[in-house]
Design a protein around this motif. Structure first.
Motif, PDB file in Angstrom:
ATOM      1  N   GLU A  48       0.830  -1.201   0.000  1.00  0.00           N
ATOM      2  CA  GLU A  48       0.000   0.000   0.000  1.00  0.00           C
ATOM      3  C   GLU A  48       0.872   1.262   0.000  1.00  0.00           C
ATOM      4  N   ASP A 208      -7.098  -6.735  10.070  1.00  0.00           N
ATOM      5  CA  ASP A 208      -6.925  -5.891   8.901  1.00  0.00           C
ATOM      6  C   ASP A 208      -7.229  -6.688   7.625  1.00  0.00           C
ATOM      7  N   ARG A 209      -6.743  -7.928   7.567  1.00  0.00           N
ATOM      8  CA  ARG A 209      -7.040  -8.767   6.405  1.00  0.00           C
ATOM      9  C   ARG A 209      -8.528  -9.098   6.343  1.00  0.00           C
ATOM     10  N   GLU A 212     -10.285  -6.262   4.856  1.00  0.00           N
ATOM     11  CA  GLU A 212     -10.042  -6.230   3.413  1.00  0.00           C
ATOM     12  C   GLU A 212     -10.991  -7.176   2.684  1.00  0.00           C
ATOM     13  N   GLU A 216     -13.847  -6.239  -0.150  1.00  0.00           N
ATOM     14  CA  GLU A 216     -13.990  -6.918  -1.436  1.00  0.00           C
ATOM     15  C   GLU A 216     -15.414  -7.416  -1.629  1.00  0.00           C
ATOM     16  N   ARG A 235      -7.649   0.846   0.811  1.00  0.00           N
ATOM     17  CA  ARG A 235      -8.185   0.354   2.058  1.00  0.00           C
ATOM     18  C   ARG A 235      -7.069   0.317   3.087  1.00  0.00           C
ATOM     19  N   ARG A 236      -7.299   0.998   4.184  1.00  0.00           N
ATOM     20  CA  ARG A 236      -6.308   0.967   5.251  1.00  0.00           C
ATOM     21  C   ARG A 236      -7.002   1.119   6.594  1.00  0.00           C
ATOM     22  N   THR A 361     -12.259   2.736   3.486  1.00  0.00           N
ATOM     23  CA  THR A 361     -12.238   2.054   2.195  1.00  0.00           C
ATOM     24  C   THR A 361     -12.847   2.937   1.117  1.00  0.00           C
TER      25      THR A 361
END
Length: 410
Positions: A48, A208-209, A212, A216, A235-236, A361
């Motif tokens: 990122e 965090d994953r 994500e 999605e 996305r962070r 996001t």
């Protein structure tokens, strides 16, 4: 390595204090009035950071090595034009390239700002942090800035970074500030600052994953319901004060939906579209024409329907990974200007906490005017409990459970 809200809150105060000192020193050097803009703690992966840099823009930076209470590197990066603007102010003459004189001036500015940040951290921690001789760096990609730093995160590694903005009268001096601490140094500091059992860093990485994956799922849902091909662009995970959240909302008319979710964790979920994007969605979902000046009952229903199903996709994935149940409220329609769109959520959260993790996001349509900003803001106590119970091995295998019918846009 473990962290908790108290430790991150101290880091946030360090960042604000450092940004304030950096702004004050910039004012002293250039005689231009400044103030601190938005300050965030970002959890970002190496890929990122590289994507942030890989935008084709020329950049310059100033890098210093840190020793003492914090060991590692501190790097300030400016857009090239912003750096030249500051140099022109400092030298009181025009500058359109970096020669020996302008590089020296830019290095001095970057060093003063780096030192401002670091002195602010040292003040908060009541300790000493030493700074090396500054190094001038330039280039369009991340490689010249971070390629030789062992502490910089790998492509899939999650790093805690500081991001601040200093605003000057009549313009903005935007910059990114990256702190790459040695892991041992950061672990010792976190251990000193924690006031609870804390959260294992790999659990935060896992969450965090998980976020994500939720993002999605939101993009897939938007594609199915509107017929507009969409994808997740940015996305962070941010950690920031509640009062700073409205500051990062665009000052324009926004349309969206807000939800309260309940379970482990609990919190709020907000989807925001600019007005043009919202009209694009309604036109895709509703076969009849809609008043351009408003949304009416059918337009409002379409936005709420899309938000409701996106919320289910986002939160059901969380619940499956955490092996729990997360319920969300009926959607509350939002049509307001800028910060007013999120003020009610901030007020309610502010009754019990000062800081928040924000999953930030942007979902973008391919070739169409359709941007969606997603803010997932969990209750901090619930989040700590949820993360401590998280089995990171479940993240990739746990399914999302949102179900919906495809919309016929023929």
């Amino acid at each position: 390595m473990k962290l908790d809200v108290n430790a991150l809150g101290t880091f946030y105060r360090m960042a604000r204090e450092g940004a304030g000192l950096a702004a004050g020193r910039l004012t002293h050097m250039t005689d231009v009035e400044t103030r601190v803009g938005v300050t965030k703690l970002n959890f970002m992966r190496g890929r990122e950071i590289e994507r942030d840099f890989d935008d084709g823009a020329d950049k310059v930076g100033v890098r210093v090595k840190l020793t003492g209470a914090i060991e590692g590197y501190s790097v300030i990066v400016f857009e090239r034009e912003n750096a030249l603007r500051m140099v022109e102010t400092l030298l009181e003459e025009s500058a359109d390239e970096f020669d020996e004189m302008t590089k020296s001036a830019a290095t001095e500015v970057g060093h003063i700002m780096n030192s401002g940040f670091i002195d602010g951290w040292a003040d908060v921690l009541e300790t000493v942090i030493d700074v090396s001789t500054p190094e001038f760096v330039e280039g369009q990609t991340a490689e010249p800035y971070f390629g030789t730093i062992d502490e910089a995160p790998g492509e899939n590694d999650l790093a805690l970074l500081f991001q601040s903005q200093i605003e000057t009268v009549g313009t903005e001096v935007g910059f990114s500030h990256y702190l790459f601490p040695k892991q041992g140094s950061m672990s010792r500091l976190l251990e000193q600052l924690r006031t609870s059992d804390g959260i294992d860093y790999d659990k935060l990485d896992g969450f965090d994953r998980m976020a994500e994956r939720g993002a999605e799922e939101v993009a897939k849902t938007a594609t199915t319901l509107t017929g507009i091909e969409t994808s997740v662009e940015i996305r962070r995970l941010n950690f920031l004060s509640l009062e700073a959240i409205p500051e990062q909302i665009a000052d324009e008319t926004l349309v969206g939906v807000a939800f309260e979710f309940d379970g482990v964790p609990s919190g709020y979920l907000v989807f925001l579209f600019d007005e043009e994007s919202a009209h694009e969605i309604v036109e895709a979902m509703v076969p009849t024409s809609v008043d351009e000046e408003g949304f009416g009952q059918m337009g409002t229903s379409a936005i709420k329907e899309l938000g409701n199903i996106m919320a289910s996709g986002f939160l059901d994935g969380w619940a499956n990974v955490l092996d729990t149940t997360i319920d969300h409220s009926t959607p509350e329609f939002i049509h307001d200007i800028g910060a007013a769109a999120v003020d009610p959520v901030i007020i309610q959260l502010g009754e019990n906490q000062d800081f928040a993790f924000v999953f930030d996001t942007v979902v973008v349509a391919d070739g169409r005017e359709f941007d969606c900003e997603v803010y997932a803001i969990p209750d901090e106590d619930d989040l700590e409990r949820a993360l401590n119970n998280l089995d990171v091995d479940r993240i990739e295998d746990a399914p999302t459970t949102a179900e919906f019918q495809e919309v016929d846009n023929a």
